[in-house]
Design an enzyme around this catalytic site. Structure first.
Site, PDB file in Angstrom:
ATOM      1  N   ASP A  36       9.412   0.413   4.241  1.00  0.00           N
ATOM      2  CA  ASP A  36       9.646  -0.689   3.303  1.00  0.00           C
ATOM      3  C   ASP A  36      10.751  -0.430   2.299  1.00  0.00           C
ATOM      4  OD1 ASP A  36       7.836   1.163   1.814  1.00  0.00           O
ATOM      5  OD2 ASP A  36       7.931  -0.414   0.310  1.00  0.00           O
ATOM      6  N   ASP A  39      10.155   5.151   0.858  1.00  0.00           N
ATOM      7  CA  ASP A  39       9.085   6.001   1.377  1.00  0.00           C
ATOM      8  C   ASP A  39       9.031   5.919   2.897  1.00  0.00           C
ATOM      9  OD1 ASP A  39       7.788   3.568   1.930  1.00  0.00           O
ATOM     10  OD2 ASP A  39       6.835   3.559  -0.040  1.00  0.00           O
ATOM     11  N   TYR A 189       1.624  -3.383  -2.531  1.00  0.00           N
ATOM     12  CA  TYR A 189       1.932  -4.734  -2.080  1.00  0.00           C
ATOM     13  C   TYR A 189       0.665  -5.574  -2.043  1.00  0.00           C
ATOM     14  CZ  TYR A 189       6.507  -2.877  -0.960  1.00  0.00           C
ATOM     15  OH  TYR A 189       7.749  -2.291  -1.048  1.00  0.00           O
ATOM     16  N   GLU A 430      15.496   2.472  -6.490  1.00  0.00           N
ATOM     17  CA  GLU A 430      14.932   2.379  -5.145  1.00  0.00           C
ATOM     18  C   GLU A 430      15.444   1.121  -4.440  1.00  0.00           C
ATOM     19  OE1 GLU A 430      10.740   3.188  -2.860  1.00  0.00           O
ATOM     20  OE2 GLU A 430      10.638   2.157  -4.790  1.00  0.00           O
TER      21      GLU A 430
END
Length: 452
Positions: A36, A39, A189, A430
């Site tokens: 995603d 990670d 999420y 990120e």
């Protein structure tokens, strides 16, 4: 500027987030798909949304993607993801929605090829429903069916048939996937907005893909109860799909399809709420001093790229219909929407107070991106395995990443246009699938310089 950066931008998905790990812990082949963000977990909800947005970019801006030489790259990126979704939808009422334990994964800093945390797989089914993730998966497959139509009709038919099946499951067994998966998906999420928006979104894409009256009637009958015709939002994201569905359906309202005016009215509301106050008195957003729409500290650029997509798409619809948007008595034109979208894209690419491009690899850009594979030496240069905790030596290093995550858009600056280029500043450095996916088509459209 736009044509040159597209050469390195569009293939981004393939070499930054694509998963090549042989995931098969439940006797189901779940190899493929995408991690995603920074990670090594495959989260189904944001992945499916990203695929929907990539496909929507092809649906709206196919000609621009072709003219910039990026249509093939984009379709390849979509197919890599939809092939995974086909594998993950293993039965009429079963959908695998995640691979990897995020809690243990986040306690390790390792290259994806040698990740130690368990590759646990998680699913939703009739007893443990997930209408949100299933509705989004249906939307992704339906949108992809349009993207591939005329290019690979057999594949288009295949993903459309699966979209129908997954949507039926989402609608028949209603519930939030985060209610049944809990700490495996939250707080990463969670389905904060509920599942109603994904049911509207999934039905909207199935209607666009099929033009069947059954899906149109579903949208008409459920407009109020599911919130599609009653909810005005100012954010469009992996979690909340109302604005996207409303704008998608507004095109049909412009064309005279009955029963969709309520969606079009809410689409107008979204547009008026995200435009700067100098244009719309109904603005509901904070803008930074440098002109960036600011929603929240966590990966704010996802909202900037998604709003630029919706502004560009609505400009296309308005131009075709020869219409304007009434924002408090001011008639806003398609050209105004394109200008607003372009200003957001230009901010991302470096026209901001820091003169910093938030797209890695373009201009002067962040070099300490929060991304495991980018921050650690390659297997070729460092063949010895890097252990779970050992990897944090690279995480805490102030050296630039040894690998450039070419084309990735990072989380971005705060409300004051301030940015800290440090891996520890996750919200700012990120990158993520759902930040990049909305802007692919927009960049191509801006590159060809189409006028509305």
């Amino acid at each position: 500027m736009y044509p040159n950066l597209l050469l390195n931008f569009t293939p981004t998905f393939s070499y930054i987030w694509a998963s090549y790990i042989a995931d098969c812990d439940v006797q189901v082949d779940l190899t493929g798909g995408y991690h995603d963000a920074g990670d090594n977990v495959k989260f189904g909800l944001p992945m499916a949304f990203s695929l929907t947005m990539l496909s929507w970019g092809v649906v709206e801006f196919r000609d621009a993607l072709r003219r910039t030489g990026q249509l093939g790259n984009t379709l390849n990126a979509i197919r890599w993801g939809t092939d995974y979704l086909l594998k993950a939808s293993t039965g009429p009422n079963e959908l695998w929605v995640q691979v990897g334990d995020p809690n243990t994964d986040h306690n390790c800093w390792q290259r994806p090829e040698e990740s130690d945390p368990p590759r646990t797989s998680y699913k939703v089914d009739a007893n443990r429903p997930g209408s949100d993730v299933a509705g989004e998966t249906a939307a992704a497959l339906a949108a992809a069916s349009i993207a591939f139509r005329g290019i690979d009709n057999a594949y288009s038919d295949r993903v459309l048939a699966r979209a129908r099946r997954v949507f039926d499951f989402a609608d028949r067994y209603r519930g939030k996937y985060s209610d049944v998966l809990g700490g495996e998906v939250c707080p990463f999420y969670c389905s904060y907005s509920g599942y109603q928006d994904e049911l509207v979104w999934g039905a909207a894409w199935l209607y666009k893909a099929t033009l069947e009256s059954g899906y149109l009637q579903y949208l008409y009958r459920n407009g109020n109860s599911l919130g599609g015709t009653t909810t005005t939002v100012n954010a469009f994201s992996w979690d909340n799909k109302y604005a996207g569905a409303q704008i998608l359906l507004a095109q049909f309202a412009f064309e005279g399809v009955n029963g969709l005016q309520g969606y079009k009215n809410q689409a107008d509301g979204y547009i008026c709420s995200v435009l700067p106050r100098s244009i719309s008195q109904f603005n509901r957003l904070q803008y930074s001093p440098g002109g960036m729409p600011y929603y929240m500290i966590n990966t704010n650029m996802q909202y900037v790229t998604s709003s630029s997509f919706l502004l560009t798409t609505y400009a296309k619809y308005l131009s075709a219909a020869r219409r304007t948007v009434n924002c408090g008595g001011r008639q806003v034109t398609a050209a105004t929407l394109i200008s607003a979208a372009q200003s957001q894209v230009d901010y991302i690419l470096g026209r901001n107070p820091r003169g910093l491009s938030y797209m890695v690899g373009f201009g002067r850009y962040p070099t300490r991106v929060h991304h495991r594979a980018a921050s650690m030496p390659s297997m070729r240069t460092h063949p010895r395995k890097i252990q779970c905790l050992e990897g944090f030596n690279w995480f805490h290093s102030w050296n630039s990443n040894p690998n450039v995550a070419m084309g990735a858009i990072v989380g971005g600056p705060n409300q004051n246009d301030d940015f800290d280029d440090a891996r520890q500043k996750i919200a700012q450095t990120e990158p993520a699938l759902y930040v990049n996916s909305p802007i692919v088509g927009v960049l191509s459209e801006l590159a060809v310089g189409r006028r509305y």
